[in-house]
Design an enzyme around this catalytic site. Sequence first.
Site: not given
Length: 344
Positions: A233, A244
């Site tokens: 991300d 995550k």
Amino acid sequence: MTTRENDGVRAVIWAGDCLRLLDQRRLPSDTVWIEASTVDEVASAIRDMVVRGAPAIGIAAAYGVAMAARACGSDPDALDAALARLAAARPTAVNLRWAIERQRGRIAEGAGDLAAVLLAEAVAIHEEDVTANRRMGVLGGALIESGDVLTHCNTGSLATGGYGTALGVIRSAYADGRIGRVYADETRPWLQGARLTAWELVQDGIPVTLLCEGAAATLLARGEVSWVVAGADRIAANGDVANKIGTYSLAVLARYHGVRFMVVAPTSTIDMNTPDGAAIPIEERPADELLSLAGQPVAAAGAGAWNPVFDVTPAGLIDAIVTEAGIVEQPGLAGMHELMGWRA
């Protein structure tokens, strides 16, 4: 065996005057599409995880900027306020901010039909993502010689414009006969691995076996997994990776068991203005996501919960970062600067 064309899933579709989003909270039991026709509806869809995955969030945001321009007309203050609301939807995935800033660049050019220009740019961002994913699939797939792989969360067509990042590598390697089976973590508490990754792989006929995160160490100890393949991300300038929650522990386990660890993400996920993982903001979501499942309580009444959505994997635990621009092996500051064309 499938082919490289095993890419029939799309979760973000521009429908002429609105954005159609596959509600990923409802999969795999229900296929529900949500239409977003305003920037605030796009922001809500991102915040509420109707759309998720860093590249898909960026794509949705790009379309959201075009919607904002359509609604705000020639009022620059209203447009700035709309973009600020969109940018605040989620803090960790850098693709959201990247897409908005790219659109701001087009706004600054002062084009006549601004909404049309921004829509064209959003379409370009969407198409570039799919092209980049296929390129990463080829590059990363070539690193996998043979054996099973383990992946975490969902990094496929549902999380991107199409084909996927880490799952794109897996698709490519499977098509080339390099992978026999994919193991997928359930990925608690939203179960993206169980609900989404398993669903995508089943659609493509790729063998997938689910496991809870607590079983990963035992799986890796068996010696059948050659790579752990994950997405990102945000990637910091030194190669630290936010992904995550649970990715960091997988990287530790992989290093202990001699299993290689690959991160796959487009260059839009790399934030060279973030020096290291300690500077990445980590989103925390409501405790109820841990304390209940599908609206049903699963924890003792009165218990609290800590719910960070992401963790940071140090660059020293990563064997390769794969992007559409190339691969950085044993990533560090120098390698990231070379990849991105920066001076160290």
